[in-house]
Write an enzyme that holds these catalytic residues in place. Structure first.
Site, mmCIF file in Angstrom:
data_model
loop_
_atom_site.group_PDB
_atom_site.id
_atom_site.type_symbol
_atom_site.label_atom_id
_atom_site.label_comp_id
_atom_site.label_asym_id
_atom_site.label_seq_id
_atom_site.Cartn_x
_atom_site.Cartn_y
_atom_site.Cartn_z
ATOM 1 N N GLU A 398 0.818 -1.189 -0.036
ATOM 2 C CA GLU A 398 0.203 0.108 -0.085
ATOM 3 C C GLU A 398 0.901 1.254 0.114
ATOM 4 O O GLU A 398 0.469 2.193 0.662
ATOM 5 C CB GLU A 398 -1.073 0.052 1.193
ATOM 6 C CG GLU A 398 -1.910 -1.169 1.089
ATOM 7 C CD GLU A 398 -3.405 -0.711 1.781
ATOM 8 O OE1 GLU A 398 -3.741 0.126 1.900
ATOM 9 O OE2 GLU A 398 -4.039 -1.766 2.157
HETATM 10 S S1 MYA Z 1 -1.577 -2.485 -3.677
HETATM 11 C C1 MYA Z 1 -0.460 -1.360 -4.618
HETATM 12 C C2 MYA Z 1 0.287 -0.152 -3.551
HETATM 13 N N1 MYA Z 1 0.772 0.558 -4.658
HETATM 14 C C3 MYA Z 1 0.976 1.942 -4.087
HETATM 15 O O1 MYA Z 1 0.549 2.404 -3.307
HETATM 16 C C4 MYA Z 1 1.809 2.830 -5.269
HETATM 17 C C5 MYA Z 1 2.490 3.891 -4.510
HETATM 18 N N2 MYA Z 1 2.568 4.792 -5.498
HETATM 19 C C6 MYA Z 1 2.002 6.192 -5.556
HETATM 20 O O2 MYA Z 1 1.220 6.369 -4.423
HETATM 21 C C7 MYA Z 1 1.929 7.042 -6.612
HETATM 22 O O3 MYA Z 1 2.471 6.318 -7.719
HETATM 23 C C8 MYA Z 1 2.938 8.116 -6.183
HETATM 24 C C9 MYA Z 1 2.649 9.408 -7.260
HETATM 25 C C10 MYA Z 1 2.465 8.968 -5.059
HETATM 26 C C11 MYA Z 1 4.339 7.807 -6.098
HETATM 27 N N3 MYA Z 1 -4.113 11.057 -2.957
HETATM 28 O O4 MYA Z 1 2.858 13.358 -10.012
HETATM 29 P P1 MYA Z 1 2.519 12.736 -9.019
HETATM 30 C C12 MYA Z 1 -2.195 13.057 -7.200
HETATM 31 C C13 MYA Z 1 -4.470 12.121 -4.037
HETATM 32 O O5 MYA Z 1 2.944 12.968 -7.727
HETATM 33 P P2 MYA Z 1 3.493 10.206 -9.719
HETATM 34 C C14 MYA Z 1 -0.833 -3.384 -2.502
HETATM 35 O O6 MYA Z 1 0.175 -2.909 -1.880
HETATM 36 C C15 MYA Z 1 -1.018 14.183 -7.382
HETATM 37 O O7 MYA Z 1 -1.623 15.265 -6.413
HETATM 38 N N4 MYA Z 1 -3.954 12.417 -5.174
HETATM 39 O O8 MYA Z 1 2.237 11.239 -9.701
HETATM 40 C C16 MYA Z 1 -1.860 -4.482 -1.937
HETATM 41 C C17 MYA Z 1 -1.221 14.685 -8.865
HETATM 42 O O9 MYA Z 1 -2.440 15.509 -8.886
HETATM 43 P P3 MYA Z 1 -2.458 16.753 -9.732
HETATM 44 C C18 MYA Z 1 -2.744 11.775 -5.320
HETATM 45 O O10 MYA Z 1 4.855 10.842 -9.544
HETATM 46 C C19 MYA Z 1 -1.649 -4.409 -0.524
HETATM 47 C C20 MYA Z 1 -1.251 13.515 -9.623
HETATM 48 O O11 MYA Z 1 -1.892 12.459 -8.417
HETATM 49 C C21 MYA Z 1 -1.930 11.122 -4.379
HETATM 50 O O12 MYA Z 1 3.066 9.370 -10.837
HETATM 51 C C22 MYA Z 1 -3.032 -5.444 0.015
HETATM 52 C C23 MYA Z 1 -0.034 12.737 -10.111
HETATM 53 O O13 MYA Z 1 0.846 12.980 -8.807
HETATM 54 C C24 MYA Z 1 -3.073 10.654 -3.432
HETATM 55 N N5 MYA Z 1 -2.281 9.716 -2.471
HETATM 56 O O14 MYA Z 1 3.507 9.224 -8.094
HETATM 57 C C25 MYA Z 1 -3.221 -4.862 1.252
HETATM 58 N N6 MYA Z 1 -0.832 10.759 -4.979
HETATM 59 O O15 MYA Z 1 -2.318 16.358 -11.282
HETATM 60 C C26 MYA Z 1 -4.297 -5.545 1.942
HETATM 61 C C27 MYA Z 1 -0.581 11.336 -5.841
HETATM 62 O O16 MYA Z 1 -4.160 17.330 -9.775
HETATM 63 C C28 MYA Z 1 -4.099 -4.593 3.298
HETATM 64 N N7 MYA Z 1 -1.933 12.240 -6.338
HETATM 65 O O17 MYA Z 1 -1.536 17.717 -9.093
HETATM 66 C C29 MYA Z 1 -5.065 -4.847 4.507
HETATM 67 C C30 MYA Z 1 -4.571 -4.150 5.747
HETATM 68 C C31 MYA Z 1 -4.043 -5.141 6.834
HETATM 69 C C32 MYA Z 1 -3.517 -4.935 7.960
HETATM 70 C C33 MYA Z 1 -2.477 -5.942 8.636
HETATM 71 C C34 MYA Z 1 -1.997 -5.483 9.992
HETATM 72 C C35 MYA Z 1 -0.972 -6.426 10.481
#
Ligand code: MYA
Length: 582
Positions: A398
């Site tokens: 995540e």
């Molecule tokens: S699922 C896979 C998880 N993958 C990720 O989390 C990917 C991480 N990467 C990113 O988040 C993005 O690629 C990043 C942006 C942040 C690096 N909210 O030019 P930019 C907007 C709203 O910065 P990039 C898994 O793991 C930004 O403002 N907007 O883009 C499954 C801009 O907008 P604008 C956002 O350089 C697990 C536009 O997007 C956000 O390409 C299963 C472009 O931004 C945001 N957050 O990269 C889990 N971010 O154009 C189950 C960016 O208007 C879990 N923007 O200015 C269950 C829990 C279990 C608990 C257990 C406990 C013990």
């Protein structure tokens, strides 16, 4: 600062980067509605009873999987539709209630929490947040009932942190009725048991007369011709859960299944993850609470040197730190879920900050739990090594904590950066830009002469409020210094980003704790809150030392030396010394 005053951003953390404290966003600490608390507490009890008789974590870990019927039983208990509206078959819980329940599941088994979380924290969350009425009616009742298990398909072999770089392609069929999806997804939780996939693909869109590739989110129901699910992956931890590669070979998806609009998929994915990160944070809190109980069991019974372990200062320090950080993480999680439930603001930074803090807190707590259990902790006979293995993923999935730190720093700096750019323009054209310059100058003078003040905190916590007032203004000053020093290059300056992110995360942690403990004192009186006050004060003193260190290191640091060491190590292909050959 008064709540009615204009702020440049509708986000508490974004405002901090302008040196502004939006007290109205975080005070008073949110209170759960009585009817939500009643439902949630009932579900929590049900989970505890179910877990006692049915959760076989050691066996599932060993055999690399839980029986499929466990998921069915969870569906029967209503655990697969926690946030789905009641009229669509779910429990209709707010995000806070959802998080509390995932917290309880994680206290029993990490793999089970991940399975339930992958289904509803992210698996069908796009549908819940961005789906149209027809799509919601078509899928949500079956998802809530567990007839369909959901999976979130974003990650690909060449696209992890860089989510926008996905290669899976969805091409419109000649008759315009379907998208034809081809590509590969990797490490998809629930892949093997899923009947519903949220798939992120690249699609061609025309923007301003130009053809571009943009991300689109599709709902895909299984079975579908051309979908191949790979075998269950061997993993370090959460081995009870299913993790699979998924291959799409010309899979037909009706155009009606586009969620959130063609080309809008990146925003959809980010919106989903902003929610998902809160489920993860809450899960970490649940697992940490459980570990504290385990540590205490040993520390209060085991004797060495004729004393119980808990009587030794070094063990006391561990127990105190475990409790303190769990409380702080919990305060961040439920402050942030309240932002989501209020539905009125941007909480992307807060949710990233809470995920980073909670996942690192859990790792530290579980590591210390093993240290307290010492030799026993290391043995398979006890569950503690598994807990550690299960928890390791939280700092990776995540959004890795590194990418989330970069996100926190750059998102926070974006507003001040735009303001400074606007200012530079305004100074060039003094007459036209007078308003911009005066607004900025007035705020700066106000901040440097009067500072920012926190009025809503309980007076007993004045010292903490004082740190926060000082450091919030300093965060904006240091942000400005960095922006002036690096300009757009700040995107490449990760050493600086990490420092700023760490300050911002510590500040948010302190604010959430301050607000929660203030509310506790108001409700119960100072005498009854001795422990909460100690937690707030001890945490803020520790955070204060980290923040000071991080600010100082902005100007005086060893970054260039560290880069040199890293580059030379890479150039040399590893560590080159051998003491016996020197
Ligand atoms: S699922 C896979 C998880 N993958 C990720 O989390 C990917 C991480 N990467 C990113 O988040 C993005 O690629 C990043 C942006 C942040 C690096 N909210 O030019 P930019 C907007 C709203 O910065 P990039 C898994 O793991 C930004 O403002 N907007 O883009 C499954 C801009 O907008 P604008 C956002 O350089 C697990 C536009 O997007 C956000 O390409 C299963 C472009 O931004 C945001 N957050 O990269 C889990 N971010 O154009 C189950 C960016 O208007 C879990 N923007 O200015 C269950 C829990 C279990 C608990 C257990 C406990 C013990």
């Amino acid at each position: 600062m008064a709540g009615s005053e204009k702020t440049p951003q509708q986000s508490f953390m974004k405002s901090l980067f302008f040196g502004q404290i939006r007290e109205d966003f975080i005070f008073p600490y949110p209170k759960v509605k009585a009817e939500t608390a009643e439902t949630v507490n009932m579900v929590v009890d049900t989970i505890d009873k179910f877990a006692k008789d049915n959760v076989r974590s050691a066996e599932w870990d060993e055999k690399m999987g839980m029986p499929r019927e466990i998921v069915t039983s969870c569906a029967e208990m209503g655990l697969l539709g926690l946030a789905v509206p009641e009229d669509l078959g779910g429990l209709g819980l707010p995000q806070a209630g959802y998080a509390r329940i995932l917290q309880q599941v994680a206290a029993h088994d990490g793999g089970l929490a991940v399975t339930l979380g992958a289904h509803q924290s992210i698996g069908y969350k796009a549908l819940l947040l961005f789906g149209n009425e027809e799509q919601r009616k078509r899928f949500l009742p079956r998802l809530a009932a567990g007839e369909l298990i959901a999976a979130f398909c974003l990650t690909e072999p060449s696209s992890g942190s860089d989510a926008a770089s996905i290669q899976t392609k969805a091409e419109l069929s000649p008759d315009g009725k379907h998208y034809i999806v081809t590509g590969n997804k990797l490490w998809i939780t629930n892949g093997a048991i899923a009947g519903f996939l949220t798939v992120f693909c690249k699609t061609d869109v025309i923007e301003n007369g130009e053809k571009k590739e943009k991300v689109t989110c599709l709902a895909m129901e299984l079975p579908s011709e051309g979908v191949q699910i790979g075998p269950n992956e061997h993993k370090l931890g959460i081995r009870a859960s299913w993790t699979n590669a998924i291959h799409f070979d010309k899979v037909k998806v009706p155009v009606e299944n586009v969620i959130g609009g063609v080309g809008q998929g990146f925003k959809v994915a980010m919106g989903v993850l902003n929610h998902g990160r809160m489920g993860l944070g809450a899960g970490c809190v649940g697992a940490a609470k459980n570990a504290i109980k385990a540590s205490l069991e040993h520390a209060t019974s085991r004797q060495q040197f004729k004393k119980k372990l808990i009587e030794f200062g070094m063990i006391k320090e561990k127990i105190a730190r475990m409790t303190m950080h769990t409380y702080v993480a919990e305060s961040m999680v439920y402050m942030t879920t309240n932002f989501i439930d209020r539905g009125d603001m941007d909480y992307s930074m807060e949710s990233a900050a809470a995920k980073v803090f909670a996942s690192e807190m859990l790792w530290e707590v579980l590591d210390e739990n093993i240290q307290i259990w010492a030799g026993n902790g290391y043995m398979k006979e006890y569950p503690y090594e598994r807990w550690l293995r299960d928890a390791r993923i939280n700092r990776i999935f995540e959004g890795t904590n590194e990418i989330l730190r970069a996100f926190v720093a750059l998102s926070g700096m974006q507003g001040p950066g735009q303001e400074l750019a606007g200012l530079a323009k305004a100074i060039q054209y003094p007459l036209k830009g007078l308003g911009v310059v005066t607004d900025y100058a007035t705020r700066k003078v106000k901040q440097s002469v009067f500072g920012e003040s926190i009025n809503a905190a309980h007076p007993r916590l004045k010292k903490i409020a004082g740190y926060l007032e000082e450091y919030t203004v300093e965060l904006s000053q240091q942000t400005e210094i960095l922006l002036k020093r690096h300009g757009k290059e700040i995107h490449l300056k990760q050493f600086a980003q990490k420092r700023i992110a760490d300050v911002a995360i510590d500040l948010y942690a302190m604010y959430c704790t301050l607000s929660r403990v203030s509310a506790a004192i108001t409700a119960k009186g100072e005498a009854a809150c001795e422990m909460e006050i100690a937690i707030a004060e001890a945490f803020s003193m520790k955070a204060h030392r980290r923040i000071r260190g991080n600010f100082k290191a902005i100007d005086r640091n060893e970054d260039e030396l560290m880069k040199l060491i890293a580059d030379k190590t890479a150039e040399n292909g590893g560590y080159i010394w051998d003491y016996f050959k020197e």
